[in-house]
Design a protein around this motif. Structure first.
Motif, mmCIF file in Angstrom:
data_model
loop_
_atom_site.group_PDB
_atom_site.id
_atom_site.type_symbol
_atom_site.label_atom_id
_atom_site.label_comp_id
_atom_site.label_asym_id
_atom_site.label_seq_id
_atom_site.Cartn_x
_atom_site.Cartn_y
_atom_site.Cartn_z
ATOM 1 N N PRO A 189 0.814 -1.216 0.000
ATOM 2 C CA PRO A 189 0.000 0.000 0.000
ATOM 3 C C PRO A 189 0.848 1.267 0.000
ATOM 4 N N ARG A 190 1.989 1.268 0.691
ATOM 5 C CA ARG A 190 2.843 2.453 0.699
ATOM 6 C C ARG A 190 3.365 2.743 -0.694
ATOM 7 N N THR A 191 3.830 1.718 -1.403
ATOM 8 C CA THR A 191 4.350 1.896 -2.751
ATOM 9 C C THR A 191 3.248 2.404 -3.662
ATOM 10 N N PHE A 192 2.079 1.811 -3.564
ATOM 11 C CA PHE A 192 0.960 2.230 -4.389
ATOM 12 C C PHE A 192 0.575 3.667 -4.056
ATOM 13 N N GLY A 193 0.550 3.990 -2.775
ATOM 14 C CA GLY A 193 0.217 5.352 -2.340
ATOM 15 C C GLY A 193 1.232 6.364 -2.839
ATOM 16 N N LEU A 194 2.512 6.011 -2.788
ATOM 17 C CA LEU A 194 3.553 6.913 -3.291
ATOM 18 C C LEU A 194 3.429 7.111 -4.793
ATOM 19 N N LEU A 195 3.076 6.068 -5.509
ATOM 20 C CA LEU A 195 2.883 6.172 -6.953
ATOM 21 C C LEU A 195 1.737 7.130 -7.270
ATOM 22 N N ILE A 196 0.659 7.030 -6.548
ATOM 23 C CA ILE A 196 -0.489 7.928 -6.738
ATOM 24 C C ILE A 196 -0.080 9.371 -6.458
ATOM 25 N N ILE A 197 0.650 9.594 -5.387
ATOM 26 C CA ILE A 197 1.093 10.947 -5.044
ATOM 27 C C ILE A 197 2.014 11.493 -6.128
ATOM 28 N N LEU A 198 2.930 10.673 -6.624
ATOM 29 C CA LEU A 198 3.844 11.098 -7.682
ATOM 30 C C LEU A 198 3.078 11.468 -8.952
ATOM 31 N N ILE A 199 2.101 10.672 -9.331
ATOM 32 C CA ILE A 199 1.276 10.980 -10.512
ATOM 33 C C ILE A 199 0.521 12.284 -10.301
ATOM 34 N N ASP A 200 -0.029 12.493 -9.100
ATOM 35 C CA ASP A 200 -0.736 13.745 -8.791
ATOM 36 C C ASP A 200 0.190 14.954 -8.930
ATOM 37 N N ILE A 201 1.400 14.827 -8.417
ATOM 38 C CA ILE A 201 2.365 15.943 -8.491
ATOM 39 C C ILE A 201 2.716 16.250 -9.945
ATOM 40 N N ILE A 202 2.968 15.209 -10.736
ATOM 41 C CA ILE A 202 3.287 15.420 -12.160
ATOM 42 C C ILE A 202 2.114 16.095 -12.872
ATOM 43 N N PHE A 203 0.906 15.665 -12.598
ATOM 44 C CA PHE A 203 -0.283 16.261 -13.204
ATOM 45 C C PHE A 203 -0.406 17.741 -12.833
ATOM 46 N N ILE A 204 -0.195 18.054 -11.558
ATOM 47 C CA ILE A 204 -0.292 19.443 -11.102
ATOM 48 C C ILE A 204 0.777 20.302 -11.777
ATOM 49 N N VAL A 205 1.996 19.790 -11.878
ATOM 50 C CA VAL A 205 3.079 20.539 -12.525
ATOM 51 C C VAL A 205 2.748 20.779 -13.996
ATOM 52 N N ILE A 206 2.269 19.756 -14.699
ATOM 53 C CA ILE A 206 1.924 19.906 -16.116
ATOM 54 C C ILE A 206 0.811 20.932 -16.290
ATOM 55 N N CYS A 207 -0.188 20.891 -15.410
ATOM 56 C CA CYS A 207 -1.290 21.870 -15.496
ATOM 57 C C CYS A 207 -0.774 23.287 -15.299
ATOM 58 N N HIS A 208 0.120 23.469 -14.319
ATOM 59 C CA HIS A 208 0.668 24.809 -14.070
ATOM 60 C C HIS A 208 1.536 25.281 -15.236
ATOM 61 N N VAL A 209 2.327 24.393 -15.801
ATOM 62 C CA VAL A 209 3.166 24.760 -16.953
ATOM 63 C C VAL A 209 2.280 25.131 -18.140
ATOM 64 N N HIS A 210 1.235 24.331 -18.380
ATOM 65 C CA HIS A 210 0.310 24.617 -19.473
ATOM 66 C C HIS A 210 -0.366 25.975 -19.260
#
Length: 193
Positions: free
Chosen positions: A154-175
């Protein structure tokens, strides 16, 4: 009417007696004469047998080969108590606490460790010919190999979700930045012309 008030008084007395029974300071369960037997550590603090057995299992798992000396630290004062091979069931039972229990629980029942299980065996109190022995064991183990995959997945899965969220937020801000920036350039160009 008097019989009803006596019945209510008796019921209240039962509730008060249950509430006033001593309890383990770790699990907050009332003591009994089997798995919740009050056991005394060398520092004189008292805890139930089940909690001390679980604490011992975790302590031994954390020590990983300490040369065979089983020592249990008191959860309150950290004073070490040396355990025999029989573990917490061999610790002294608090007769003071046991005497505060209901009369049918004032005689300690035999409980022993069997690997990572705390076991109790008793015979049915029925007729001698029909009496059947029964054994109850509860797991007190802290086997790290079983717990590790459950905890890490669950920790690995949770970290993966958080990492995807961060990448999405960064891409949205850059866009948004480039989109706003190109609109500002267009607006400046229109104002100049």
């Amino acid at each position: 009417m008097q019989l009803g008030s006596q019945g209510a008084a008796g019921e209240l007395k039962k509730k008060v007696s249950v509430m006033s029974q001593p309890e383990c300071s770790i699990c907050y369960n009332t003591y009994d004469n089997v798995f919740k037997t009050p056991k005394v550590l060398e520092c004189t603090h008292t805890f139930c047998l089940e909690c001390l057995s679980r604490l011992m299992a975790v302590s031994l798992a954390d020590q990983d080969g300490n040369g065979g000396s089983n020592r249990l630290s008191c959860p309150f004062c950290r004073h070490p108590t040396t355990l025999t091979e029989d573990g917490p069931p061999a610790l002294t039972t608090s007769r003071e606490v046991l005497c505060k229990l209901p009369s049918h629980q004032q005689q300690e029942e035999p409980v022993w460790l069997e690997g990572e299980k705390l076991c109790y065996k008793s015979a049915d109190s029925g007729a001698p010919e029909s009496s059947k022995a029964f054994c109850i064991c509860i797991d007190i183990g802290a086997d790290k190999t079983v717990d590790a995959p459950i905890q890490t997945q669950p920790r690995t899965f949770g970290l993966l979700i958080i990492l995807i969220d961060i990448i999405f937020i960064v891409i949205c801000h850059v866009h948004t930045f480039f989109s706003t920036s190109s609109k500002l350039n267009l607006l400046q160009h229109q104002l100049v012309v």
